[in-house]
Structure formats: C-alpha cells, structure tokens
Design an enzyme around this catalytic site. Structure first.
Site, PDB file in Angstrom:
ATOM      1  N   GLU A 162      13.110  -4.926   6.384  1.00  0.00           N
ATOM      2  CA  GLU A 162      12.519  -6.016   5.595  1.00  0.00           C
ATOM      3  C   GLU A 162      12.659  -7.367   6.301  1.00  0.00           C
ATOM      4  OE1 GLU A 162      12.870  -4.455   1.035  1.00  0.00           O
ATOM      5  OE2 GLU A 162      14.634  -5.431   1.860  1.00  0.00           O
ATOM      6  N   GLU A 233       9.887   2.176   0.285  1.00  0.00           N
ATOM      7  CA  GLU A 233      10.801   1.998  -0.846  1.00  0.00           C
ATOM      8  C   GLU A 233       9.968   1.893  -2.110  1.00  0.00           C
ATOM      9  OE1 GLU A 233      13.624  -1.183  -0.571  1.00  0.00           O
ATOM     10  OE2 GLU A 233      14.481  -0.472   1.329  1.00  0.00           O
TER      11      GLU A 233
END
Length: 746
Positions: A162, A233
């Site tokens: 991320e 995710e």
C-alpha cells in the site's frame, strides 16, 4: 514429504497453474498471531471455508528484534507454516513488505531503526535500504526452496505494501523489487494499493492488485488494462481500536460480493479470513488521531479469534461451494474450551521498587535513545521548592502517570493530544517528579510512521525547560518479569500481581479483565497482551496449548489498582463492551454546534454520477485551506439519508492528504456502525451513514474534515457506499467548501 512440481503464470486473462486457468480463492492469516500448535487447525478451517490459497504477511521486526539477531523459531517459523499450508493443500501468497501495516507495531519495521534521528523510512534513504537489503537476503534464504519454481506452494510475493497511501517514489518500489529478484525470488512479484492510491504506489511494469470492494475493480482496470483481476485485500471485517466501537461488517454483502467475484472469475484475498491475536506488545496504532489497536485481532472475521465457526464462515462456505460446484473439505472439530474458577491475587510487587539501574541525562529523551523498544519508561527529576506552578509535558507517547512526591498529579492520554499541562501544588522542599510513560504500539499506517516513544518533546515548569539532572529507567516488558519481591498486600501504584491456578484438563479460555483497569498479562511466561477497561475488548484470549494440567502461574501488570484483584476464565470472548468514558470527542457534533455556510462560495458544486465507482472531483484551480466540508443536498433514492464509504482530500499534483473528521451534522451509531470516522478510515467496506434510529434529519447533510495544516487543495475523491443494488444514501447533488479557518458554527 516430496511434492509434485507445478508451474504458475500470470496470463492475459487468468492466473495459470500448470497451464490451467485458476481463480485464486485466498484467505489471509498470520502465523505469528496463531499459537504454533493451532496452525494446522486454522489452515484446515480456511480450506473448509472454500479457499485454495492462504496469504500471510511476514513481519521484519519479529524476525530481527535487534540488528543482526534473527528469529525464525516457534511462532516465527515462517518456513514451517508454509510447509504446513502445502501439506493441507493450500497455495501461498507471501507478503513480506518490508513494510506491511497489518495493525502491527510500526507496520513490521524494526523500532531500532528509529534510533537514527533523521532516518526516512520507506524511502531510498541508504541507511534504511541497507537494513532492508539484509532483511530481504535473510528472509529469501528461508523461503526460496518453498517457491513454486522449486516445488513449493508459494505462487506470488508482494513488493512493499500500500505504498501509494504513503508516497509516490516509484523508483523506491523498483529498488525493493530488484532486491527480491537478486535474492532469488523468481515467482511473480506484485504490488497492492487502494483504488485511489494505485497511481502513486503501483508500477505499470509490475503486476498489481487492488485493495477494497468489488467497485474498486474498475479503477484497477483503468490502471492495468489487461491481465487477471484480483482484489488483494477484500474486507469481510475491520480492525478495532481501544476506546472505539467494535466494527462489524454484515454477512449478506460479503456473500454477494464473493459470489460476484467467483462468477466473474475475479481472484480475491479475504483480509482477514482469520485474524487471531496480537500477542505480547505487537499491536500497533493508527493516525492522524492516535488510535492504538486492541490486542485481539478478531477483526469480525469469518474465522474468529479462537478459530471457531461463525455464521459468516458458513455463509461464505456455502457461497463458494455453490459458485464452484466443488465438494469442500469437512470442517475440523473445534478446539475445546474451559472455564477457570475465580482466581484471587494475594501477592503483589510495586513496579517502582523493582527498577533497573538509572541512566543519567540532562533531559528526557525518547525510549529509542535508551535502546528500549517495547514497554514503558520512567523519567525522574527533583522539583525545587516553590509556589504553585504549571507543568507542561509535550510529546507524550503514549500514556503517562505523573506524580510529585508520590502524589498523583494526573494521568495523560495521547488520544487526547500530545501536549498536556498539569497544576503542581506549592512545595516547601524539593520533591521528586516521576513521569511514567507507557508505549501503546507504534503507528503502523500513514505519515505518522516515525513514531518514537516515551517523551518526544520537552518538560517545562512555568514555561522554563526542566534541565535538572534526570534519572531514566527503561522498562522493557516483552518477557515475563522475574526476580520480583512479592508481598501479601495490595498497592495503589503500578504493581505486578501474581497467582497460581490448577486445571485438570486444558482448553482455550478467555480471561475476564473487567475488574482491572489497564495493563498486561502473562500466563506460564506467555505474554497474552494488553488489557484496558475502556473496551471494547474486555477479555484476553488464553490458548489451551499454553496451559498445563496441574498448576499454572499468572502475572498481571496493573498500571492502576484494580477494583478487585481477581479474574476468571470464560468460554466466550467479550470484544464489544465499550465503557462510557471511551469516546472522547464523540459524537462529532457537539451540543450547540450548528454549521453555517451562508455567504460562503463553494469550491465545487454539481451532480455526482450514480453507482458505486470511485469519483474524482478536480477543482477549477487549487484552493488554499485546512478545512474541507462536503455538503450532501440530495441522494438517488430521494429520501433523507446520506452515506459515503471514503472521502480523500487531494493536494498538489493529486497527492492524497490525510484527514480527520471534526464535524458531522448527523451519524448513525445505534443500529449500525455508521460513524463519520468511517469516511476517512481507508476501508471501502465501512461507511458514514446519517442517523435514523434516533430520528431522521433531512438534507442538507455535512461532513467537515481537517487536514492538519493549510495546503493547496486541488479536489477530492469520493467512494460511494458499496453494494448492489444501490443502497440508501448514495449522494446525488453536492457542494464542497474549503476554508483556511474553521467553518462558522463549529
């Protein structure tokens, strides 16, 4: 056992295993959040839910607790976990970072890097990259033989994590990728970012997935026009903070999305399928408002903290079975649970009577300066005689007790700010000033990552720096305390309590900590983690594999005297019991506040498109300001509600800026978790919902955020509430205002 060798490729449309198109049905769980004897059970649960793959982060700070000292034993034996996954018929997705977030202490980065005052984490700072290189080399040696190219189950390895929510240096991402390649990691490497961060954190020459809901796939396809789709995710639950409501994610929406993904041959990773527990002091914290994560990492996941069967688990299992037509593995038998009768603590030992040798210093410095990573630290100096005075302590990281001459002045909490003032009474003689600071986990996400602990600022008396000689006592608390002198009495100050209890048969249990205030617990030397009576977590998970038939020892560290020095063991967890004092600053609309936008010119106004896709609004010109207000004037259903999954403020060059909610005209907290903080939490599965259980409020609705300092704001990204068919509250007509100063009325 020798396993057949397979091949894995990323094709134009599909993932290919042995040349056959395959949908990766992945579920995440973390080896170090599960007692090693339970690894097989949890992997079998994942298989029974219908997954064909397991994902795990790898935690650098767990494996290298001090520079050059490596730990791959016990619950840190990553290779053993991977081999066990293969034995249970699961492929593996490795996510080794070096940064992982994961609601884990400093996002998995070792605290000892912060001993270098000007180091820049997650950048090409050569000091950081040298340490990363050592980690990559060592971890690769553990897992290289387990890659699919060598007959193992590891199909994919993630580069960083991320990164687009932190920076936009794509050369840094390339440098990390090359480290893994040079270390012999010759399976596909990939990155993962949220939909609004893909453009900053991912590279077009590296495969990538997207984190979020089904609606995030449109942005992924914009960024990467070809190749198989994967949600790296997908959130069937969400994380939990001390002092905040326990988040819950509804099952029907998850089943709908899982079914959609399977029908459309979209691969996914359920983050998390099973969260487990952040045992010891490994739980991290979030930012910009300091929010320490709970010890439990239950996450409202399909497989709960202790590995049982939930309604969510069964619903996902049924959905996967129907969509694939496969006969799924049987559900393994549950781990037995036991109760523990009331355990009374009759021995205690004062923390301040068992201090290490002090370090002398001219001023208080951070814990890292004294080579102390996890635990607490005591700062002591002498206050001269004098009149009543004001004591100011800045940079309190994270909780503190302050005493003068043994008398309590106050308890400080970083959740309420980092700078605190206390009134010091008159002193006819010199008195010792003690500041006992507890670290509550380093920030694991966002721009606050360089989170040093202890006192990170100055200590002032009536505005003058206290430079008298200081005694500093580091108190590392990873291991169970030994060599203490216990007495048969109670103490008011911070104390250790010890007791023993006997069991005739072992089993999982949950220690009921509701009569205690704040501290941590060890059972038979195993650190179960922190407790805090503000909730929402009120029990500590004690795995049965850590108990023994016969006599067991339990030690409780209590920062404040308990209401009763006793506890019992339950067969059910308590994770959703928030105490009344747990919501400082809530709700976001205070009594008497009434936002007024009269005479203010909007930076943007218009109609938002219908649907759940991410929407980007770019202002005609940058607007300097610190505060931004989103005004919802109507929605697509024509009713009274407004909802929003995510609001991202954009700075110069479209850079996402961290924001916190300071005002919401209306928010639902009774019948669901619709709090306005959900609009800036980075989770597309949660949302802000205006109130309905306590009475509806008609449009307009307002959400005001603070980005912390004046910047040139160029626009916003809005992610509507996810779900199909169109849920309540998707905003239609809206206006956006920007101000340098606070908005009138709040």
């Amino acid at each position: 056992m020798k396993h057949a060798k397979h091949t894995f490729e990323i094709g134009e449309k599909d993932f290919l295993i042995d040349g056959k198109p395959t949908v990766l049905r992945c579920g995440e769980m973390h080896y170090c959040r599960i007692p090693r004897p339970y690894w097989r059970h949890r992997l079998q649960m994942l298989r029974a839910m219908g997954c064909n793959m397991v994902a795990t982060y790898d935690f650098w700070n767990l494996h290298e607790p001090t520079p050059g000292r490596w730990n791959f034993a016990g619950m840190a034996d990553l290779a053993a976990f991977i081999k066990l996954a293969q034995a249970e018929g699961l492929w593996v997705m490795l996510r080794p970072g070096p940064y992982v977030c994961a609601e884990w202490e400093l996002g998995g980065i070792p605290w000892w890097l912060l001993k270098v005052q000007d180091i820049k984490l997650r950048t090409q700072d050569p000091r950081y990259m040298a340490a990363v290189s050592r980690y990559v080399t060592r971890l690769a040696a553990e897992v290289r033989s387990l890659l699919v190219t060598n007959g193992g189950p590891v199909l994919m390895v993630q580069v960083e994590n991320e990164y687009g929510s932190y920076g936009k240096d794509k050369e840094y991402i390339l440098a990390i990728k090359k480290l893994w390649e040079r270390a012999g990691i010759n399976v596909p490497l990939f990155t993962a970012d949220g939909p609004s961060q893909l453009w900053n954190g991912s590279r077009t020459d590296t495969f990538c997935g997207v984190n979020g809901g089904v609606g995030s796939l449109k942005e992924l396809r914009r960024f990467r026009p070809s190749g198989p789709l994967i949600i790296t995710e997908y959130y069937p639950g969400w994380l939990s903070h001390w002092g905040e409501p326990f988040p819950k994610v509804g099952t029907p929406g998850i089943v709908r999305d899982v079914t959609t993904m399977l029908n459309e041959r979209t691969s996914f990773n359920l983050y998390v399928a099973h969260g487990g527990t952040s045992f010891g002091l490994w739980a991290g914290a979030n930012f910009p408002k300091f929010a320490p994560d709970t010890t439990s990492y239950d996450y409202n996941a399909p497989i709960p903290e202790a590995g049982g069967v939930t309604e969510k688990f069964l619903a996902i299992r049924e959905a996967i079975g129907k969509a694939t037509g496969e006969t799924l593995s049987p559900i393994p038998a549950p781990i037995p649970t036991i109760t523990l009768p009331r355990i009374r603590f009759e021995e205690s030992a004062r923390v301040l009577e068992h201090l290490p040798k002090p370090i002398l210093d001219s001023k208080p410095r951070t814990m890292e300066s004294y080579n102390c990573g996890l635990g607490a630290i005591l700062y002591r100096t002498m206050l001269p005689p004098g009149e009543a005075a004001t004591l100011t302590i800045s940079g309190v990281h994270d909780g503190a007790q302050v005493t003068v001459g043994g008398e309590r002045l106050g308890t400080l909490d970083r959740r309420n700010g980092e700078s605190h003032t206390l009134s010091v009474p008159p002193r006819i003689d010199s008195r010792p000033l003690d500041i006992l600071v507890e670290a509550l986990g380093r920030i694991n996400y966002g721009s606050g990552l360089h989170d040093r602990k202890g006192i990170a600022g100055d200590v002032l008396l009536d505005g003058k720096l206290l430079t008298a000689p200081w005694q500093v006592f580091p108190l590392p608390l990873e291991a169970a305390p030994t060599g203490l002198r216990y007495q048969l009495q109670d103490y008011n100050g911070p104390s250790y309590y010890r007791a023993s209890f006997a069991v005739t048969q072992t089993g999982d249990t949950y220690l009921d900590m509701r009569s205690w205030r704040k501290g941590m617990v060890w059972v038979n030397g195993q650190h179960l983690g922190r407790y805090w009576n503000i909730g929402p977590q009120q029990t500590l998970y004690c795995p049965g594999c850590w108990l023994r038939q016969g006599v067991n020892e339990i030690i409780v560290l209590a920062w404040e005297a308990p209401r009763q020095a006793a506890l019992s063991g339950l067969t059910e967890t308590i994770l959703d019991d928030l105490r009344p004092d747990a919501l400082p600053g809530q709700p976001h609309r205070k009594r008497g506040q009434n936002l007024s936008l009269v005479s203010l010119a909007p930076a943007w106004e218009g109609t938002l498109p219908d649907g759940g896709a991410l929407q980007t609004i770019v202002f005609a010109a940058p607007v300097p300001g610190r505060y931004l207000c989103l005004e919802s004037l109507s929605n697509y259903k024509g009713d009274a509600f407004a909802t929003l999954a995510e609001l991202t403020v954009l700075g110069e060059n479209g850079k996402p800026l961290r924001a916190r909610v300071i005002y919401a005209s209306s928010e639902e907290s009774g019948s669901e978790d619709g709090k306005s903080d959900n609009a800036v939490d980075g989770n597309p599965s949660t949302h802000w919902h205006t109130a309905y259980s306590s009475g509806e409020q008609n449009h307009p609705h307002h959400l005001v955020v603070d980005i912390g300092s004046e910047q040139n704001i160029t626009g916003v990204k809005l992610l509507p509430r996810q779900g199909e068919p169109a849920p309540n509250g998707r905003i239609k007509n809206a206006r956006i205002f920007v101000r340098r100063d606070a908005f009138p009325g709040i």
